[in-house]
Design a protein around this motif. Structure first.
Motif, PDB file in Angstrom:
ATOM      1  N   ALA A  16       0.835  -1.211   0.000  1.00 51.85           N
ATOM      2  CA  ALA A  16       0.000   0.000   0.000  1.00 51.85           C
ATOM      3  C   ALA A  16       0.863   1.252   0.000  1.00 51.85           C
ATOM      4  O   ALA A  16       0.564   2.222  -0.702  1.00 51.85           O
ATOM      5  N   PHE A  20       0.460   3.902  -3.020  1.00 46.72           N
ATOM      6  CA  PHE A  20      -0.165   5.193  -2.749  1.00 46.72           C
ATOM      7  C   PHE A  20       0.794   6.245  -2.210  1.00 46.72           C
ATOM      8  O   PHE A  20       0.508   7.434  -2.275  1.00 46.72           O
ATOM      9  N   LYS A  23       2.183   9.751   2.165  1.00 48.73           N
ATOM     10  CA  LYS A  23       1.343  10.915   2.473  1.00 48.73           C
ATOM     11  C   LYS A  23      -0.132  10.651   2.188  1.00 48.73           C
ATOM     12  O   LYS A  23      -0.995  11.263   2.796  1.00 48.73           O
ATOM     13  N   LYS A  24      -0.416   9.747   1.288  1.00 48.83           N
ATOM     14  CA  LYS A  24      -1.799   9.483   0.893  1.00 48.83           C
ATOM     15  C   LYS A  24      -2.479   8.451   1.802  1.00 48.83           C
ATOM     16  O   LYS A  24      -3.702   8.415   1.890  1.00 48.83           O
ATOM     17  N   ILE A  25      -1.713   7.627   2.501  1.00 52.70           N
ATOM     18  CA  ILE A  25      -2.264   6.549   3.332  1.00 52.70           C
ATOM     19  C   ILE A  25      -3.213   7.079   4.415  1.00 52.70           C
ATOM     20  O   ILE A  25      -4.310   6.555   4.571  1.00 52.70           O
ATOM     21  N   GLU A  27      -5.039   9.759   4.451  1.00 52.79           N
ATOM     22  CA  GLU A  27      -6.257  10.239   3.796  1.00 52.79           C
ATOM     23  C   GLU A  27      -7.138   9.067   3.387  1.00 52.79           C
ATOM     24  O   GLU A  27      -8.359   9.124   3.547  1.00 52.79           O
ATOM     25  N   LEU A  28      -6.531   8.020   2.868  1.00 49.42           N
ATOM     26  CA  LEU A  28      -7.298   6.838   2.477  1.00 49.42           C
ATOM     27  C   LEU A  28      -7.921   6.154   3.695  1.00 49.42           C
ATOM     28  O   LEU A  28      -9.065   5.700   3.650  1.00 49.42           O
ATOM     29  N   GLY A  29      -7.171   6.100   4.795  1.00 49.88           N
ATOM     30  CA  GLY A  29      -7.703   5.508   6.023  1.00 49.88           C
ATOM     31  C   GLY A  29      -8.877   6.299   6.563  1.00 49.88           C
ATOM     32  O   GLY A  29      -9.875   5.726   7.013  1.00 49.88           O
ATOM     33  N   ASN A  30      -8.765   7.613   6.517  1.00 51.07           N
ATOM     34  CA  ASN A  30      -9.848   8.473   6.970  1.00 51.07           C
ATOM     35  C   ASN A  30     -11.093   8.271   6.114  1.00 51.07           C
ATOM     36  O   ASN A  30     -12.204   8.146   6.633  1.00 51.07           O
ATOM     37  N   ALA A  31     -10.919   8.235   4.813  1.00 49.50           N
ATOM     38  CA  ALA A  31     -12.056   8.032   3.912  1.00 49.50           C
ATOM     39  C   ALA A  31     -12.688   6.658   4.121  1.00 49.50           C
ATOM     40  O   ALA A  31     -13.915   6.527   4.121  1.00 49.50           O
ATOM     41  N   LEU A  32     -11.863   5.657   4.327  1.00 49.38           N
ATOM     42  CA  LEU A  32     -12.377   4.309   4.570  1.00 49.38           C
ATOM     43  C   LEU A  32     -13.159   4.264   5.878  1.00 49.38           C
ATOM     44  O   LEU A  32     -14.239   3.666   5.948  1.00 49.38           O
ATOM     45  N   THR A  35     -16.513   5.916   5.384  1.00 47.15           N
ATOM     46  CA  THR A  35     -17.378   5.062   4.574  1.00 47.15           C
ATOM     47  C   THR A  35     -17.948   3.923   5.397  1.00 47.15           C
ATOM     48  O   THR A  35     -19.151   3.638   5.329  1.00 47.15           O
TER      49      THR A  35
END
Length: 67
Positions: A16, A20, A23-25, A27-32, A35
């Protein structure tokens, strides 16, 4: 957790990060997380409003003696 051990989860984390970037990890965790939270809320609301639940509540009220 889903039959994954520590080595497998480590490999998934490394892949991952490579895909990604570090720096993007977050943000992805927050979005997940958002959701999943909204999905759980939707499922619980659907269960509360289901006709089956309403019928069960009516049956419980009928069974309970009224004082």
């Amino acid at each position: 957790m889903f039959g994954l051990g520590l080595p497998e989860m480590g490999i998934i984390a490394v892949v991952a990060i490579l895909i990604f970037g570090p720096k993007k990890i977050p943000e992805l965790g927050n979005a997940l997380g958002k959701t999943l939270r909204s999905f759980k809320e939707g499922v619980s609301q659907a269960e509360d409003e289901s006709p089956v639940k309403e019928k069960e509540k009516e049956k419980e009220e009928d069974i309970q003696p009224k004082v």
